[in-house]
Scaffold this motif. Structure first.
Motif, PDB file in Angstrom:
ATOM      1  N   ILE A   1     -30.807  11.803  -1.280  1.00 27.52           N
ATOM      2  CA  ILE A   1     -30.090  11.863  -2.564  1.00 27.52           C
ATOM      3  C   ILE A   1     -30.504  13.107  -3.345  1.00 27.52           C
ATOM      4  O   ILE A   1     -29.668  13.852  -3.845  1.00 27.52           O
ATOM      5  N   ALA A   2     -31.814  13.325  -3.463  1.00 30.60           N
ATOM      6  CA  ALA A   2     -32.290  14.459  -4.253  1.00 30.60           C
ATOM      7  C   ALA A   2     -33.675  14.883  -3.781  1.00 30.60           C
ATOM      8  O   ALA A   2     -34.409  14.108  -3.157  1.00 30.60           O
ATOM      9  N   GLN A   3     -34.006  16.143  -4.099  1.00 28.92           N
ATOM     10  CA  GLN A   3     -35.294  16.713  -3.720  1.00 28.92           C
ATOM     11  C   GLN A   3     -35.883  17.477  -4.904  1.00 28.92           C
ATOM     12  O   GLN A   3     -35.185  17.784  -5.868  1.00 28.92           O
ATOM     13  N   GLN A   4     -37.161  17.782  -4.793  1.00 28.07           N
ATOM     14  CA  GLN A   4     -37.845  18.547  -5.831  1.00 28.07           C
ATOM     15  C   GLN A   4     -38.477  19.778  -5.211  1.00 28.07           C
ATOM     16  O   GLN A   4     -39.116  19.712  -4.166  1.00 28.07           O
TER      17      GLN A   4
ATOM     18  N   THR B   1     -40.059  18.488  -1.844  1.00 30.15           N
ATOM     19  CA  THR B   1     -40.468  17.091  -1.725  1.00 30.15           C
ATOM     20  C   THR B   1     -39.246  16.191  -1.858  1.00 30.15           C
ATOM     21  O   THR B   1     -38.401  16.410  -2.737  1.00 30.15           O
ATOM     22  N   LEU B   2     -39.128  15.205  -0.991  1.00 25.28           N
ATOM     23  CA  LEU B   2     -38.036  14.237  -1.070  1.00 25.28           C
ATOM     24  C   LEU B   2     -38.264  13.303  -2.265  1.00 25.28           C
ATOM     25  O   LEU B   2     -39.341  12.743  -2.426  1.00 25.28           O
ATOM     26  N   LEU B   3     -37.241  13.151  -3.100  1.00 27.37           N
ATOM     27  CA  LEU B   3     -37.348  12.249  -4.247  1.00 27.37           C
ATOM     28  C   LEU B   3     -36.844  10.846  -3.921  1.00 27.37           C
ATOM     29  O   LEU B   3     -37.421   9.858  -4.357  1.00 27.37           O
TER      30      LEU B   3
ATOM     31  N   ASP C   1     -30.149  18.939  -4.947  1.00 27.50           N
ATOM     32  CA  ASP C   1     -29.336  17.851  -4.415  1.00 27.50           C
ATOM     33  C   ASP C   1     -29.588  17.660  -2.926  1.00 27.50           C
ATOM     34  O   ASP C   1     -30.519  18.242  -2.355  1.00 27.50           O
ATOM     35  N   ASN C   2     -28.754  16.866  -2.281  1.00 27.49           N
ATOM     36  CA  ASN C   2     -28.971  16.550  -0.857  1.00 27.49           C
ATOM     37  C   ASN C   2     -28.810  17.762   0.051  1.00 27.49           C
ATOM     38  O   ASN C   2     -29.287  17.772   1.186  1.00 27.49           O
ATOM     39  N   GLU C   3     -28.160  18.812  -0.454  1.00 30.28           N
ATOM     40  CA  GLU C   3     -27.975  20.029   0.329  1.00 30.28           C
ATOM     41  C   GLU C   3     -28.944  21.132  -0.074  1.00 30.28           C
ATOM     42  O   GLU C   3     -28.825  22.277   0.367  1.00 30.28           O
TER      43      GLU C   3
END
Length: 404
Positions: free
Chosen positions: A267-270, A278-280, A352-354
């Protein structure tokens, strides 16, 4: 002889290795030392300057200095000077109020208010049940023109209005209230505990589920899930998720709500300051399978933008409205201090996911639904049935579900 040469070579190599290691260690140590000295000198200059100012003021100032106000203002000024436009300092009182708003458990009169652009007064947008305001007959569409002796025109943002209406349980506040039909009243209200909600929903256009998300807070995810399930059970063939004016401060709540709507995937990353990703949150396989529209405006921000973007990219939702605020960052958890105050700073970029960012750019809607000047002035007068942006979102939802 060869053994002696071999031994000599070995000793030479060892000495060279030791010298290289020593040199590298010295270089690293010197860099660390210089950095530390530079940091110490910088802090020394900072503290010396404050000390100079403080000595000057305390030697000459005519008015009495409020030490608490001075300390809070210094802290707030520090946050303003760190090149982080999203960093915020909260006094102990403001932080306590923020926590109360986040939990949905408030002590006040029981209304949601906004600063009305046309009148400048505090406009009531929601009256909560079992609250002093509800019992006194205050209505949505009415105005609070004064709190005590202070005009609400002097309170230029929603946070200031909300804060002024909160207070200790059992204490009384006097408001000047203008009814929706412009009758002025003076009302004494006793502060009491009440609960707030962030999600409201109803069926519109016969088969479209309309879900308004005012904010993302600790209780939003469960409210959202209940609203969606209830509308699906009523036969919703499409959804409108209205996140206009939602500043999206609770990122986790936004992620959980998006997860409920989209199929499995990132869904989202940081991204942190060193470029580390990092995967959120990873979504599960559950998803909403009917067409979705997300309604946004220029005040849709942060987690609300994440929610809209995730639904569009992962489940082909259509975004209707105007370009969003463009706050795509990850904020720290609150750092609380010994006096009860707290601060938040930016710790990463939201992706975002991309792996794409919308920070400072905002999201461009798929269907433009900008309001005219007259419509903007009437923004808070609209109902779900008369709001032109909701009407455009509804037409889009009907088209997506094959009803047009």
């Amino acid at each position: 002889m060869s053994k002696k040469i071999s031994l000599g070579v070995t000793i030479t190599i060892a000495l060279i290795a030791m010298a290289v290691t020593f040199s590298l260690t010295m270089v690293v140590s010197m860099n660390m030392f210089n950095s530390t000295v530079s940091s110490v000198k910088s802090k020394e200059r900072q503290y010396n300057k404050l000390a100079e100012i403080d000595r000057f003021v305390r030697s000459n100032e005519y008015f009495t200095i409020n030490e608490d106000t001075l300390n809070d203002t210094l802290a707030a000024g520090y946050m303003l000077g760190i090149n982080d436009k999203y960093a915020r300092y909260y006094t102990a009182k403001a932080y306590s109020e923020r926590l109360a708003v986040e939990s949905g458990k408030l002590t006040g009169i029981g209304v949601a208010v906004v600063n009305d652009p046309s009148s400048g007064y505090g406009r009531i947008t929601r009256v909560y049940g079992n609250s002093p305001a509800s019992e006194a007959g205050l209505q949505v569409g009415g105005y609070i023109t004064a709190i005590g002796d202070m005009s609400t025109k002097s309170m230029t943002d929603t946070a200031s209005l909300t804060s002024a209406l909160l207070g200790e349980e059992g204490t009384t506040t006097t408001i000047t209230y203008l009814t929706p039909d412009r009758q002025e009243q003076t009302v004494d209200l006793v502060h009491s505990n009440y609960r707030t909600t962030t999600v409201s929903s109803q069926m519109i256009g016969d088969t479209c589920g309309y879900v308004r998300i005012d904010a993302f807070s600790s209780g939003t995810a469960s409210e959202f899930r209940s609203a969606v399930d209830n509308l699906l059970n009523q036969g919703a063939a499409s959804f409108i998720f209205d996140v206009r004016d939602n500043i999206g401060e609770n990122l986790n709540a936004a992620l959980v709500c998006a997860d409920y709507c989209v199929p499995s995937g990132v869904i989202a990353q940081q991204e942190d300051k060193d470029g580390n990703i990092t995967l959120l949150r990873m979504s599960d396989e559950n998803e909403v399978t009917v067409p979705m529209v997300v309604l946004v405006n220029g005040s849709t921000s942060d987690g609300a933008e994440l929610f809209a973007n995730a639904l569009r990219k992962m489940n082909s939702a259509t975004i209707v409205g105007t370009r969003t605020a463009g706050k795509g960052v990850v904020m720290s958890d609150a750092q609380s201090f010994s006096d009860g105050s707290a601060a938040y700073i930016t710790i990463g970029l939201l992706l975002d996911n991309e792996g794409q960012s919308w920070n400072d750019l905002g999201l461009t809607p798929d269907v433009d639904a900008a309001l005219s000047s007259d419509e903007q002035n009437a923004y808070y007068d609209y109902t779900v049935d008369t709001d032109p942006q909701i009407s455009k979102a509804l037409n889009t939802a009907k088209m997506l579900s094959g009803q047009n």
